[in-house]
Design an enzyme around this catalytic site. Structure first.
Site, short mmCIF file in Angstrom:
data_model
loop_
_atom_site.label_atom_id
_atom_site.label_comp_id
_atom_site.label_asym_id
_atom_site.label_seq_id
_atom_site.Cartn_x
_atom_site.Cartn_y
_atom_site.Cartn_z
N GLY A 14 0.82 -1.22 0.00
CA GLY A 14 0.00 0.00 0.00
C GLY A 14 0.85 1.26 0.00
N THR A 16 2.72 4.19 -2.77
CA THR A 16 2.16 4.96 -3.89
C THR A 16 1.65 4.02 -4.98
OG1 THR A 16 3.67 6.76 -3.39
CG2 THR A 16 2.72 6.76 -5.58
N ALA A 17 2.43 2.98 -5.29
CA ALA A 17 2.03 2.07 -6.37
C ALA A 17 0.73 1.34 -6.03
CB ALA A 17 3.14 1.06 -6.65
N ILE A 43 5.94 -2.41 8.32
CA ILE A 43 6.97 -2.28 7.27
C ILE A 43 6.98 -0.85 6.73
CG2 ILE A 43 7.65 -3.06 4.95
CD1 ILE A 43 6.61 -5.84 5.72
N VAL A 48 9.60 8.29 -0.16
CA VAL A 48 10.10 9.32 -1.10
C VAL A 48 9.28 9.20 -2.38
CG1 VAL A 48 12.44 9.63 -0.22
CG2 VAL A 48 11.94 7.70 -1.74
N LYS A 79 5.06 22.34 -10.61
CA LYS A 79 6.40 22.06 -11.12
C LYS A 79 6.42 22.31 -12.63
CE LYS A 79 9.62 18.24 -11.97
NZ LYS A 79 9.86 16.80 -11.88
N LEU A 328 8.24 0.06 -7.38
CA LEU A 328 9.61 -0.38 -7.14
C LEU A 328 9.76 -1.89 -7.32
CD1 LEU A 328 10.25 1.90 -4.03
CD2 LEU A 328 11.03 2.28 -6.38
N ILE A 341 6.81 7.43 -10.79
CA ILE A 341 5.35 7.51 -10.59
C ILE A 341 4.66 7.45 -11.95
CG2 ILE A 341 3.48 9.02 -9.77
CD1 ILE A 341 5.36 9.88 -7.48
#
Ligand SMILES: Cc1cc2nc3c(=O)[nH]c(=O)nc-3n(C[C@H](O)[C@H](O)[C@H](O)COP(=O)(O)OP(=O)(O)OC[C@H]3O[C@@H](n4cnc5c(N)ncnc54)[C@H](O)[C@@H]3O)c2cc1C
Length: 496
Positions: A14, A16-17, A43, A48, A79, A328, A341
């Site tokens: 759980g 970001t992915a 965990i 980041v 951005k 990741l 992302i």
């Protein structure tokens, strides 16, 4: 191949992915699926991943997210690109912006006109002809539904996960907290059947999405999909991340400043700044990195520096049997151009397009893997470009980067630009011509030839066209509010 229709989707992890996958699947295919996300509070997540590229806006649109609400909830800022400092030589600076540079024609890119003008002695900097780049430099920003400005976000990774979790749970996703201790496979074909939790509970599914981060608990530890190592081209393997208090108005760009064994990021959010030192531990010890990071950060540290180790490369199969790896778990190319992302977003949208409702089969797996592999390889080349084009000779790290062998695909791109000023965006490639152009020129790669289409324009006209373009951009930027002022009006968040 599996013969089993797919309804029960289990997302392992759980971060970001995991939550991006759950949010997108529940929004777009919710009534057809039964989705559970398994995550472990003990965990935790990598914590980041705070700088995005403009495709983040496409993803938000897919989820029907209101921009201002999203930005408030995630303490986001806007951005417009990345400022690269000390990459070509120490003291250099260029901005890789998200904007288009000038106006291109069917025959060739704008930069050929610019190179003609430069040869005749009247061109400004290439960046003078790019709106987003000028806005970034002036630290200004504005958007509304009519604005033609290309941008992305800086966001708080933890808050982003919470935001997506809330959306997903509202759309019917079930969350299961706890540690996965083993993965149960079907004896006849090795397909994953279930996750077994520390509590003894068994979570069965038809399709499993591995979002367990660098562990790759399903895709690697269970299915042994294999890993292709790219660290000989991208030698950094460590990062130290620390959050600091803001010391001034938020900049509308990420800073990526090279140091003697890697580089350092600075990502401005509304409530704080994210910083990190990326380095090769073969060239710099963790202690040296720690000292350098603390010397270079600007505001008061809000956290202790946290060490992250990674290996650059990709999973040989990102989809294997009934398991798809995202984030990741699927591999990692360092965060220099904020592409991870984006790769999650592409992975989950591609999964939705190819969703195996009637059972998983080899053809669909091959298609998914081919597309994923192709895109990541091109991103890899773009990142290597930043290292290989350095002229720095002040440390063994940069000597290694400057002299390393690079993929043939990139050798060709560099030669094509150096000899002809030709740049291309391959089919299915993320980075556009203007990105390649800004980085190649920014790092000091000077083309020796260019297209002479600029000579077809009557004398004086090219000069007027360039002057007008530059003047119009400067005026438009002048009319924009400062980025911080716009943020304060558009999506103010509580600062603590
Ligand atoms: C130094 C660094 C900087 C980065 N910067 C950027 C950036 O600026 N922009 C960008 O786009 N990307 C960036 N990334 C990548 C980005 O951080 C990731 O793509 C993103 O956070 C997704 O992570 P994840 O969800 O795959 O993994 P994680 O956040 O690690 O989540 C893994 C999840 O799996 C769960 N889990 C693991 N094992 C178990 C188990 N046994 N039982 C139950 N649950 C388990 C964890 O609890 C967690 O919920 C960066 C990465 C690094 C390393």
């Amino acid at each position: 191949m599996s013969g089993q229709s797919v309804k029960r989707v289990v997302v392992a992890g759980g971060g970001t992915a995991g939550w991006m996958a759950a949010a997108a699947l529940s929004k777009q295919l919710g009534p057809l699926l039964d989705i559970v996300v398994v995550e472990s509070d003990d965990i935790g997540t990598v914590g980041v991943g705070e700088s995005t590229i403009p495709t983040a806006r496409t993803f938000n649109a897919l989820l029907g997210i209101d921009e201002a609400e999203f930005m408030r909830a995630t303490q986001s800022t806007f951005k417009l690109g990345i400022s690269f400092e000390n990459w070509g030589q120490i003291g250099d600076r260029y901005i890789h912006s998200f904007g288009q540079v000038g106006k291109s024609t069917w025959m060739g890119g704008f930069h050929h006109f610019w190179l003609q003008a430069r040869a005749e002695g009247f061109a400004g900097d290439l960046g003078d002809y790019c709106f987003e780049l000028q806005a970034a430099k002036a630290e200004r920003f504005f958007t509304d539904e009519n604005a033609a400005i290309n941008y992305a976000y800086h966001l708080d990774a933890t808050l982003y996960g919470q935001f997506l979790r809330k959306m997903s749970e509202a759309a019917g996703v079930r969350r299961q907290e706890g540690k996965i201790t083993s993965v149960r496979q079907r004896s006849q074909d090795g397909f994953i059947e279930a996750l077994v939790m520390e509590s003894g509970e068994v979570i069965e599914g038809d399709l499993f999405i591995d979002c367990t981060g660098f562990r790759g608990l399903l895709i690697e530890q269970t299915l042994k999909a294999g890993f292709e190592d790219w660290s000989h081209w991208l030698p950094t393997n460590s990062a130290l991340a620390v959050q600091t208090r803001s010391t001034g108005p938020a900049l509308p760009y990420t800073r990526a400043s090279a140091h003697r064994a890697g580089w350092q990021w600075k990502i401005p959010l509304q409530h704080r700044v994210g910083n990190g030192l990326v380095y090769s531990n073969a060239h710099m010890s963790d202690d040296e990195a720690h000292t350098l990071l603390l010397e270079q950060i600007e505001g008061e540290p809000l956290t202790e520096p946290r060490l992250l180790r990674y290996r650059t490369g990709r999973r040989r199969k990102t989809w294997d049997k009934n398991c798809i790896a995202l984030g990741l778990a699927s591999g990692f190319v360092e965060p220099l151009e904020s592409t991870s992302i984006h790769m999650i977003m592409i992975g989950v949208t591609r999964l939705m397009q190819l969703f195996p409702f009637d059972g998983v089969n080899e053809a669909v797996i091959a298609r998914y893997n081919r597309l994923a592999e192709d895109e990541l390889e091109k991103i890899r080349d773009f990142i290597i470009l930043h290292y290989t084009l350095t002229q720095r000779a002040d440390s063994p790290f940069w000597d290694d980067c400057r002299t390393m062998d690079i993929p043939d695909s990139l050798v060709h791109r560099i030669a094509l630009f150096r000899d002809n000023a030709q740049v291309f965006q391959a089919p299915g490639e993320l980075f556009q011509v203007d990105s390649w152009l800004q980085v190649m020129l920014g790092q000091g790669l000077e083309p020796q030839g260019f297209h002479h289409m600029g000579r077809m324009i009557p004398p004086g006209q090219l000069r007027r066209a360039l002057d007008d373009l530059k003047g119009n951009i400067a005026q438009a930027v002048e009319r924009m509010p400062h980025h911080q002022d716009f943020l304060d009006r558009y999506c103010p968040s509580a600062r603590t």
